[in-house]
Write a protein that holds these residues in place. Structure first.
Motif, PDB file in Angstrom:
ATOM      1  N   THR A 132      16.206  -4.213  10.251  1.00 57.66           N
ATOM      2  CA  THR A 132      16.246  -5.347  11.816  1.00 57.66           C
ATOM      3  C   THR A 132      14.690  -5.972  11.932  1.00 57.66           C
ATOM      4  O   THR A 132      14.189  -4.539  12.527  1.00 57.66           O
ATOM      5  N   PRO A 133      14.224  -6.953  12.120  1.00 55.85           N
ATOM      6  CA  PRO A 133      15.192  -7.537  11.208  1.00 55.85           C
ATOM      7  C   PRO A 133      15.445  -7.759   9.519  1.00 55.85           C
ATOM      8  O   PRO A 133      14.071  -6.948   9.327  1.00 55.85           O
ATOM      9  N   PHE A 134      16.567  -7.888   8.820  1.00 55.04           N
ATOM     10  CA  PHE A 134      16.504  -7.870   6.882  1.00 55.04           C
ATOM     11  C   PHE A 134      15.990  -8.569   6.601  1.00 55.04           C
ATOM     12  O   PHE A 134      15.485 -10.208   6.999  1.00 55.04           O
ATOM     13  N   ILE A 135      14.897  -7.987   6.002  1.00 56.33           N
ATOM     14  CA  ILE A 135      13.891  -8.274   5.273  1.00 56.33           C
ATOM     15  C   ILE A 135      14.194  -8.286   4.014  1.00 56.33           C
ATOM     16  O   ILE A 135      14.484  -6.281   3.784  1.00 56.33           O
ATOM     17  N   SER A 136      14.385  -8.334   2.820  1.00 57.68           N
ATOM     18  CA  SER A 136      14.481  -7.131   1.556  1.00 57.68           C
ATOM     19  C   SER A 136      13.117  -6.847   1.151  1.00 57.68           C
ATOM     20  O   SER A 136      12.012  -7.679   1.023  1.00 57.68           O
ATOM     21  N   GLU A 137      12.919  -6.162   0.224  1.00 60.61           N
ATOM     22  CA  GLU A 137      12.159  -5.401  -0.719  1.00 60.61           C
ATOM     23  C   GLU A 137      11.047  -6.843  -1.142  1.00 60.61           C
ATOM     24  O   GLU A 137      11.762  -7.431  -1.508  1.00 60.61           O
ATOM     25  N   GLN A 138      10.077  -6.675  -0.896  1.00 64.79           N
ATOM     26  CA  GLN A 138       9.479  -7.194  -1.382  1.00 64.79           C
ATOM     27  C   GLN A 138       7.582  -7.350  -1.957  1.00 64.79           C
ATOM     28  O   GLN A 138       7.483  -6.219  -1.467  1.00 64.79           O
ATOM     29  N   LEU A 139       7.355  -8.177  -3.037  1.00 65.41           N
ATOM     30  CA  LEU A 139       5.699  -7.422  -3.423  1.00 65.41           C
ATOM     31  C   LEU A 139       4.988  -8.586  -2.831  1.00 65.41           C
ATOM     32  O   LEU A 139       5.120 -10.080  -2.642  1.00 65.41           O
ATOM     33  N   THR A 140       3.819  -7.794  -2.528  1.00 68.44           N
ATOM     34  CA  THR A 140       2.556  -8.119  -1.375  1.00 68.44           C
ATOM     35  C   THR A 140       1.466  -8.222  -2.189  1.00 68.44           C
ATOM     36  O   THR A 140       1.124  -7.648  -2.874  1.00 68.44           O
ATOM     37  N   VAL A 141       0.845  -9.331  -1.899  1.00 68.72           N
ATOM     38  CA  VAL A 141      -0.382  -9.560  -2.696  1.00 68.72           C
ATOM     39  C   VAL A 141      -1.762 -10.100  -2.122  1.00 68.72           C
ATOM     40  O   VAL A 141      -1.093 -10.945  -1.827  1.00 68.72           O
ATOM     41  N   ILE A 142      -2.797  -9.153  -2.749  1.00 64.36           N
ATOM     42  CA  ILE A 142      -3.837  -9.261  -1.406  1.00 64.36           C
ATOM     43  C   ILE A 142      -5.601  -9.470  -2.396  1.00 64.36           C
ATOM     44  O   ILE A 142      -5.084  -8.290  -3.133  1.00 64.36           O
ATOM     45  N   ARG A 143      -5.928 -10.337  -2.159  1.00 67.25           N
ATOM     46  CA  ARG A 143      -7.481  -9.911  -2.346  1.00 67.25           C
ATOM     47  C   ARG A 143      -8.545  -8.584  -2.052  1.00 67.25           C
ATOM     48  O   ARG A 143      -8.441  -8.373  -0.497  1.00 67.25           O
ATOM     49  N   TYR A 144      -9.310  -7.775  -2.928  1.00 69.80           N
ATOM     50  CA  TYR A 144      -9.284  -6.703  -2.490  1.00 69.80           C
ATOM     51  C   TYR A 144     -10.652  -7.072  -1.795  1.00 69.80           C
ATOM     52  O   TYR A 144     -10.536  -6.133  -0.039  1.00 69.80           O
ATOM     53  N   LYS A 145     -11.736  -8.498  -1.359  1.00 67.55           N
ATOM     54  CA  LYS A 145     -12.195  -8.078  -0.698  1.00 67.55           C
ATOM     55  C   LYS A 145     -11.447  -9.034   0.846  1.00 67.55           C
ATOM     56  O   LYS A 145     -12.686  -8.867   1.809  1.00 67.55           O
ATOM     57  N   ASP A 146     -10.904  -9.419   1.413  1.00 65.38           N
ATOM     58  CA  ASP A 146      -9.967  -9.442   2.272  1.00 65.38           C
ATOM     59  C   ASP A 146      -9.383  -7.927   2.811  1.00 65.38           C
ATOM     60  O   ASP A 146      -8.722  -8.127   4.321  1.00 65.38           O
ATOM     61  N   ILE A 147      -9.245  -7.352   2.718  1.00 62.20           N
ATOM     62  CA  ILE A 147      -9.230  -5.397   3.019  1.00 62.20           C
ATOM     63  C   ILE A 147     -10.182  -4.965   3.380  1.00 62.20           C
ATOM     64  O   ILE A 147     -11.702  -5.070   3.187  1.00 62.20           O
ATOM     65  N   GLU A 148      -9.568  -4.838   4.985  1.00 60.62           N
ATOM     66  CA  GLU A 148     -11.423  -4.330   5.028  1.00 60.62           C
ATOM     67  C   GLU A 148     -11.070  -2.572   5.190  1.00 60.62           C
ATOM     68  O   GLU A 148     -11.980  -1.394   5.268  1.00 60.62           O
ATOM     69  N   SER A 149      -9.930  -1.843   5.853  1.00 60.63           N
ATOM     70  CA  SER A 149      -9.521  -0.509   5.408  1.00 60.63           C
ATOM     71  C   SER A 149      -8.155   0.064   4.584  1.00 60.63           C
ATOM     72  O   SER A 149      -7.178  -0.847   4.552  1.00 60.63           O
ATOM     73  N   PHE A 150      -8.483   0.939   4.373  1.00 65.86           N
ATOM     74  CA  PHE A 150      -6.636   1.732   3.841  1.00 65.86           C
ATOM     75  C   PHE A 150      -6.355   3.270   3.882  1.00 65.86           C
ATOM     76  O   PHE A 150      -7.435   3.419   4.111  1.00 65.86           O
ATOM     77  N   SER A 151      -5.897   3.476   4.278  1.00 62.39           N
ATOM     78  CA  SER A 151      -4.680   4.818   4.539  1.00 62.39           C
ATOM     79  C   SER A 151      -4.490   5.584   3.795  1.00 62.39           C
ATOM     80  O   SER A 151      -2.895   4.317   3.159  1.00 62.39           O
ATOM     81  N   VAL A 152      -3.828   6.451   2.845  1.00 64.83           N
ATOM     82  CA  VAL A 152      -2.422   6.571   2.394  1.00 64.83           C
ATOM     83  C   VAL A 152      -1.859   7.995   2.575  1.00 64.83           C
ATOM     84  O   VAL A 152      -2.320   9.081   3.257  1.00 64.83           O
ATOM     85  N   ASP A 153      -0.266   7.947   2.307  1.00 63.91           N
ATOM     86  CA  ASP A 153       0.103   8.391   2.563  1.00 63.91           C
ATOM     87  C   ASP A 153       0.551   9.703   1.384  1.00 63.91           C
ATOM     88  O   ASP A 153       1.166   9.972   0.896  1.00 63.91           O
ATOM     89  N   LEU A 154      -0.747  11.248   1.530  1.00 64.00           N
ATOM     90  CA  LEU A 154      -0.845  12.290   0.963  1.00 64.00           C
ATOM     91  C   LEU A 154       0.504  13.398   0.552  1.00 64.00           C
ATOM     92  O   LEU A 154       0.949  13.367  -0.618  1.00 64.00           O
ATOM     93  N   LEU A 155       1.729  13.048   1.563  1.00 63.10           N
ATOM     94  CA  LEU A 155       2.749  13.618   1.236  1.00 63.10           C
ATOM     95  C   LEU A 155       4.155  13.073   0.173  1.00 63.10           C
ATOM     96  O   LEU A 155       4.725  13.276  -0.283  1.00 63.10           O
ATOM     97  N   GLY A 156       3.553  11.503   0.251  1.00 64.21           N
ATOM     98  CA  GLY A 156       4.706  10.871  -0.377  1.00 64.21           C
ATOM     99  C   GLY A 156       4.431  10.539  -1.952  1.00 64.21           C
ATOM    100  O   GLY A 156       4.746  10.297  -3.384  1.00 64.21           O
TER     101      GLY A 156
END
Length: 82
Positions: A58-82
């Motif tokens: 909701t709303p329906f969005i199918s699985e998708q590939l997203t591509v981003i330049r690394y220099k546009d990333i401010e921060s990231f976090s990781v789900d360590l249990l996944g």
């Protein structure tokens, strides 16, 4: 004469750490404030980060590939249990 600025992702600490989490669920915050969540597929040699965002009902969005330049990333976090 000004020095040359290198934008080589191989020397960027954020990029080096992110590469180690291929296959993990990540949440990336961009410098523009967007949030991207999904499975980290790859950090390419030309410094792009590929993330597979899951399907949403909701709303329906199918699985998708997203591509981003690394220099546009401010921060990231990781789900360590996944």
């Amino acid at each position: 004469m000004m020095g040359v600025r290198h934008s080589d992702c191989k020397h960027d600490c954020l990029c080096k750490i992110l590469k180690k989490y291929k296959g993990f669920e990540v949440t990336i915050k961009t410098k523009s404030g967007d949030i991207i969540m999904g499975e980290l597929e790859k950090v390419t040699k030309d410094c792009c980060v590929k993330i597979i965002e899951p399907e949403m009902m909701t709303p329906f969005i199918s699985e998708q590939l997203t591509v981003i330049r690394y220099k546009d990333i401010e921060s990231f976090s990781v789900d360590l249990l996944g």
